[in-house]
Design a protein around this motif. Structure first.
Motif, PDB file in Angstrom:
ATOM      1  N   ALA A  29     -30.496  70.832   6.127  1.00  0.00           N
ATOM      2  CA  ALA A  29     -29.854  69.782   5.327  1.00  0.00           C
ATOM      3  C   ALA A  29     -30.383  69.845   3.904  1.00  0.00           C
ATOM      4  O   ALA A  29     -31.571  70.085   3.685  1.00  0.00           O
ATOM      5  CB  ALA A  29     -30.106  68.403   5.934  1.00  0.00           C
ATOM      6  N   TRP A  30     -29.518  69.635   2.930  1.00  0.00           N
ATOM      7  CA  TRP A  30     -29.905  69.632   1.527  1.00  0.00           C
ATOM      8  C   TRP A  30     -28.862  68.885   0.709  1.00  0.00           C
ATOM      9  O   TRP A  30     -27.828  68.468   1.239  1.00  0.00           O
ATOM     10  CB  TRP A  30     -30.076  71.068   1.001  1.00  0.00           C
ATOM     11  N   SER A  31     -29.145  68.708  -0.556  1.00  0.00           N
ATOM     12  CA  SER A  31     -28.229  68.010  -1.459  1.00  0.00           C
ATOM     13  C   SER A  31     -27.821  68.952  -2.578  1.00  0.00           C
ATOM     14  O   SER A  31     -28.683  69.503  -3.271  1.00  0.00           O
ATOM     15  CB  SER A  31     -28.892  66.756  -2.023  1.00  0.00           C
ATOM     16  N   ALA A  32     -26.528  69.146  -2.723  1.00  0.00           N
ATOM     17  CA  ALA A  32     -26.009  70.005  -3.799  1.00  0.00           C
ATOM     18  C   ALA A  32     -25.884  69.171  -5.067  1.00  0.00           C
ATOM     19  O   ALA A  32     -25.331  68.070  -5.035  1.00  0.00           O
ATOM     20  CB  ALA A  32     -24.660  70.587  -3.408  1.00  0.00           C
ATOM     21  N   PRO A  33     -26.438  69.649  -6.203  1.00  0.00           N
ATOM     22  CA  PRO A  33     -26.365  68.861  -7.447  1.00  0.00           C
ATOM     23  C   PRO A  33     -24.935  68.712  -7.949  1.00  0.00           C
ATOM     24  O   PRO A  33     -24.207  69.687  -8.095  1.00  0.00           O
ATOM     25  CB  PRO A  33     -27.225  69.665  -8.425  1.00  0.00           C
ATOM     26  N   ALA A  34     -24.552  67.485  -8.186  1.00  0.00           N
ATOM     27  CA  ALA A  34     -23.236  67.164  -8.773  1.00  0.00           C
ATOM     28  C   ALA A  34     -23.330  65.731  -9.272  1.00  0.00           C
ATOM     29  O   ALA A  34     -23.622  64.816  -8.500  1.00  0.00           O
ATOM     30  CB  ALA A  34     -22.121  67.304  -7.738  1.00  0.00           C
ATOM     31  N   ARG A  35     -23.118  65.559 -10.569  1.00  0.00           N
ATOM     32  CA  ARG A  35     -23.324  64.237 -11.153  1.00  0.00           C
ATOM     33  C   ARG A  35     -22.179  63.850 -12.072  1.00  0.00           C
ATOM     34  O   ARG A  35     -21.801  64.633 -12.942  1.00  0.00           O
ATOM     35  CB  ARG A  35     -24.638  64.218 -11.940  1.00  0.00           C
ATOM     36  N   VAL A  36     -21.655  62.650 -11.852  1.00  0.00           N
ATOM     37  CA  VAL A  36     -20.612  62.097 -12.711  1.00  0.00           C
ATOM     38  C   VAL A  36     -20.997  60.672 -13.053  1.00  0.00           C
ATOM     39  O   VAL A  36     -21.286  59.855 -12.165  1.00  0.00           O
ATOM     40  CB  VAL A  36     -19.233  62.122 -12.014  1.00  0.00           C
ATOM     41  N   ARG A  37     -21.037  60.357 -14.350  1.00  0.00           N
ATOM     42  CA  ARG A  37     -21.328  58.989 -14.792  1.00  0.00           C
ATOM     43  C   ARG A  37     -20.013  58.251 -15.057  1.00  0.00           C
ATOM     44  O   ARG A  37     -19.135  58.788 -15.726  1.00  0.00           O
ATOM     45  CB  ARG A  37     -22.202  58.990 -16.044  1.00  0.00           C
ATOM     46  N   VAL A  38     -19.927  57.032 -14.530  1.00  0.00           N
ATOM     47  CA  VAL A  38     -18.714  56.225 -14.658  1.00  0.00           C
ATOM     48  C   VAL A  38     -19.089  54.899 -15.313  1.00  0.00           C
ATOM     49  O   VAL A  38     -20.002  54.205 -14.846  1.00  0.00           O
ATOM     50  CB  VAL A  38     -18.054  55.970 -13.291  1.00  0.00           C
ATOM     51  N   LEU A  39     -18.391  54.556 -16.383  1.00  0.00           N
ATOM     52  CA  LEU A  39     -18.600  53.284 -17.066  1.00  0.00           C
ATOM     53  C   LEU A  39     -17.474  52.338 -16.660  1.00  0.00           C
ATOM     54  O   LEU A  39     -16.311  52.569 -16.985  1.00  0.00           O
ATOM     55  CB  LEU A  39     -18.612  53.489 -18.582  1.00  0.00           C
ATOM     56  N   VAL A  40     -17.831  51.286 -15.944  1.00  0.00           N
ATOM     57  CA  VAL A  40     -16.849  50.309 -15.463  1.00  0.00           C
ATOM     58  C   VAL A  40     -16.892  49.093 -16.386  1.00  0.00           C
ATOM     59  O   VAL A  40     -17.906  48.400 -16.469  1.00  0.00           O
ATOM     60  CB  VAL A  40     -17.142  49.893 -14.014  1.00  0.00           C
ATOM     61  N   LEU A  41     -15.794  48.841 -17.086  1.00  0.00           N
ATOM     62  CA  LEU A  41     -15.719  47.725 -18.026  1.00  0.00           C
ATOM     63  C   LEU A  41     -15.451  46.415 -17.287  1.00  0.00           C
ATOM     64  O   LEU A  41     -14.851  46.416 -16.204  1.00  0.00           O
ATOM     65  CB  LEU A  41     -14.605  47.968 -19.044  1.00  0.00           C
ATOM     66  N   PRO A  42     -15.883  45.290 -17.836  1.00  0.00           N
ATOM     67  CA  PRO A  42     -15.588  44.002 -17.202  1.00  0.00           C
ATOM     68  C   PRO A  42     -14.091  43.717 -17.225  1.00  0.00           C
ATOM     69  O   PRO A  42     -13.364  44.218 -18.084  1.00  0.00           O
ATOM     70  CB  PRO A  42     -16.362  42.999 -18.059  1.00  0.00           C
ATOM     71  N   ARG A  43     -13.659  42.901 -16.285  1.00  0.00           N
ATOM     72  CA  ARG A  43     -12.239  42.533 -16.221  1.00  0.00           C
ATOM     73  C   ARG A  43     -11.903  41.603 -17.386  1.00  0.00           C
ATOM     74  O   ARG A  43     -12.555  40.582 -17.589  1.00  0.00           O
ATOM     75  CB  ARG A  43     -11.936  41.856 -14.887  1.00  0.00           C
ATOM     76  N   VAL A  44     -10.900  41.991 -18.166  1.00  0.00           N
ATOM     77  CA  VAL A  44     -10.460  41.191 -19.307  1.00  0.00           C
ATOM     78  C   VAL A  44      -9.142  40.532 -18.936  1.00  0.00           C
ATOM     79  O   VAL A  44      -8.157  41.218 -18.649  1.00  0.00           O
ATOM     80  CB  VAL A  44     -10.292  42.048 -20.579  1.00  0.00           C
ATOM     81  N   GLY A  45      -9.122  39.212 -18.909  1.00  0.00           N
ATOM     82  CA  GLY A  45      -7.930  38.483 -18.511  1.00  0.00           C
ATOM     83  C   GLY A  45      -6.926  38.345 -19.644  1.00  0.00           C
ATOM     84  O   GLY A  45      -7.124  38.833 -20.757  1.00  0.00           O
ATOM     85  N   PHE A  46      -5.855  37.649 -19.347  1.00  0.00           N
ATOM     86  CA  PHE A  46      -4.784  37.425 -20.318  1.00  0.00           C
ATOM     87  C   PHE A  46      -4.585  35.934 -20.484  1.00  0.00           C
ATOM     88  O   PHE A  46      -4.572  35.178 -19.505  1.00  0.00           O
ATOM     89  CB  PHE A  46      -3.482  38.073 -19.840  1.00  0.00           C
ATOM     90  N   ALA A  47      -4.481  35.503 -21.731  1.00  0.00           N
ATOM     91  CA  ALA A  47      -4.281  34.066 -21.989  1.00  0.00           C
ATOM     92  C   ALA A  47      -3.414  33.898 -23.228  1.00  0.00           C
ATOM     93  O   ALA A  47      -3.653  34.539 -24.249  1.00  0.00           O
ATOM     94  CB  ALA A  47      -5.616  33.365 -22.178  1.00  0.00           C
ATOM     95  N   ARG A  48      -2.420  33.036 -23.116  1.00  0.00           N
ATOM     96  CA  ARG A  48      -1.604  32.657 -24.272  1.00  0.00           C
ATOM     97  C   ARG A  48      -2.163  31.347 -24.829  1.00  0.00           C
ATOM     98  O   ARG A  48      -2.065  30.305 -24.193  1.00  0.00           O
ATOM     99  CB  ARG A  48      -0.140  32.466 -23.875  1.00  0.00           C
ATOM    100  N   ALA A  49      -2.800  31.438 -25.981  1.00  0.00           N
ATOM    101  CA  ALA A  49      -3.409  30.238 -26.551  1.00  0.00           C
ATOM    102  C   ALA A  49      -3.500  30.384 -28.057  1.00  0.00           C
ATOM    103  O   ALA A  49      -3.628  31.485 -28.581  1.00  0.00           O
ATOM    104  CB  ALA A  49      -4.801  30.011 -25.957  1.00  0.00           C
ATOM    105  N   ARG A  50      -3.418  29.245 -28.739  1.00  0.00           N
ATOM    106  CA  ARG A  50      -3.551  29.255 -30.189  1.00  0.00           C
ATOM    107  C   ARG A  50      -5.024  29.126 -30.538  1.00  0.00           C
ATOM    108  O   ARG A  50      -5.723  28.233 -30.066  1.00  0.00           O
ATOM    109  CB  ARG A  50      -2.756  28.095 -30.798  1.00  0.00           C
TER     110      ARG A  50
END
Length: 363
Positions: free
Chosen positions: A90-111
């Motif tokens: 058993a071993w681990s093959a090197p493979a790396r991916v960095r993922v940047l997850v942005l916060p959820r931005v909602g929608f609002a109709r407001a003045r």
């Protein structure tokens, strides 16, 4: 958050004769396993290696559940010889991916309330816009005040130099203050007050910046510390600060935060404090923190209790927790309008509208 991504892997096995077990990320027990869920496919694969080299291509589809910077790394491999001619490996093959997850931005109709409540001539025009013709008050002269604002009648009557103050026209300066104390972590790693506070802050920043306001971000305890500014680049900076925001212990009984006090004194913003007034202790901490600040604003109480109730009893389950907290709000400074938000009952868009309404009616 909530968006999907596809992870692909190409596997080539040259030697051996037997069974190869592959486990693609995210691996159980890691932070990535909490941040992503499998939508399609499986991340555990089995292939048979015969006499010829084996080449396979696999893919899985993941859904992002948690904001932040996450790492999908390592392909775990286990090999079993079909005839038992060699020990399992058993071993681990090197493979790396960095993922940047942005916060959820909602929608609002407001003045957006653009009326600047900063008084002239105390703040520089670059920060608060040119003075209007709306008279506000008369006060004693301070170094740096333009001579054209001197009120000569009041000066002669009182025997000291007095100046007129006028309301300024221009973009309102707003500082979003996100509490990241332990009280904000009530709930699960995915659904808690802090996660919803980050989503609300991101949505408010987008709405306010698009409306022409000057917006900044501050966390309690400090970091990030982003002074108010305008434009799309400022929204990107605020998103970066929100992505990596984590809960953190706070020191009790400290009073006003020196860095926050300096930022408020320099930019004179309206504050939007996003927190969880979960107990008398939390109310006292917030009162001590905000009481000495020369600022007004809105305090958003993100109530997480119905999130837990919803998981147990179903989507329609909800209790009026806000009414039970009315006594806690009396300990808070009167200069801050309390806006309650139950994310289990209403979306972020509704919360944004009520926050903007609170800002619009500030004295």
């Amino acid at each position: 958050m909530g968006e999907e991504l596809t992870r692909r892997a190409r596997v080539r096995v040259k030697g051996g004769f037997g069974v190869v077990l592959l486990r693609l990320p995210p691996h159980p027990g890691t932070r990535a396993a909490e941040a992503f869920e499998l939508v399609d496919g499986t991340n555990v694969r089995v292939l048979f290696k015969g006499f010829r080299p084996a080449l396979r291509a696999y893919e899985v589809r993941l859904r992002a559940l948690k904001r932040g910077e996450h790492s999908l790394e390592g392909v775990q491999v286990a090999y079993f010889h079909l005839l038992g001619a060699s020990r399992p490996a058993a071993w681990s093959a090197p493979a790396r991916v960095r993922v940047l997850v942005l916060p959820r931005v909602g929608f609002a109709r407001a003045r957006v309330p653009l009326r600047q409540r900063q008084l002239a001539p105390r703040a520089p025009p670059s920060r608060a816009g040119p003075p209007s013709t709306d008279f506000a008050s008369v006060r004693e002269y301070e170094p740096g005040d333009p001579f054209k604002f001197i009120n000569w009648k009041a000066t002669a009557r009182l025997g000291k130099v007095m100046v007129n103050e006028f309301e300024r026209e221009g973009s309102r300066s707003i500082l979003l203050v996100v509490d990241r104390s332990p009280a904000m972590l009530a709930g699960t790693t995915v659904e808690n007050s802090l996660e919803y506070a980050v989503s609300l802050a991101a949505t408010l920043a987008r709405v306010l910046l698009r409306g022409g306001a000057s917006v900044g971000l501050y966390a309690l305890p400090p970091e990030p510390d982003i002074p108010p500014s305008t434009g799309e680049a400022q929204f990107v900076e605020i998103l970066k600060g929100l992505v990596l925001m984590r809960g953190r212990a706070v020191e009790r009984g400290r009073g006003p935060d020196p860095r926050l006090s300096s930022l408020v004194a320099a930019t004179r913003p309206v504050l939007v404090v996003i927190t969880n007034v979960a107990s008398r202790r939390e109310a006292a901490r917030l009162a001590s923190l905000l009481g000495g600040l020369p600022a007004r604003g809105a305090l958003v109480d993100v109530i997480p209790d119905n999130l837990s109730l919803k998981r147990v009893l179903g989507r329609g389950a909800a209790l009026p927790w806000a009414a039970a907290r009315a006594g806690l709000y009396r300990a808070l400074p009167k200069r801050f309008r309390v806006v309650t938000w139950d994310p289990a009952v209403e979306g972020v868009g509704a919360a944004v509208v009520r926050v903007l309404n609170a800002l619009r009616w500030l004295p």
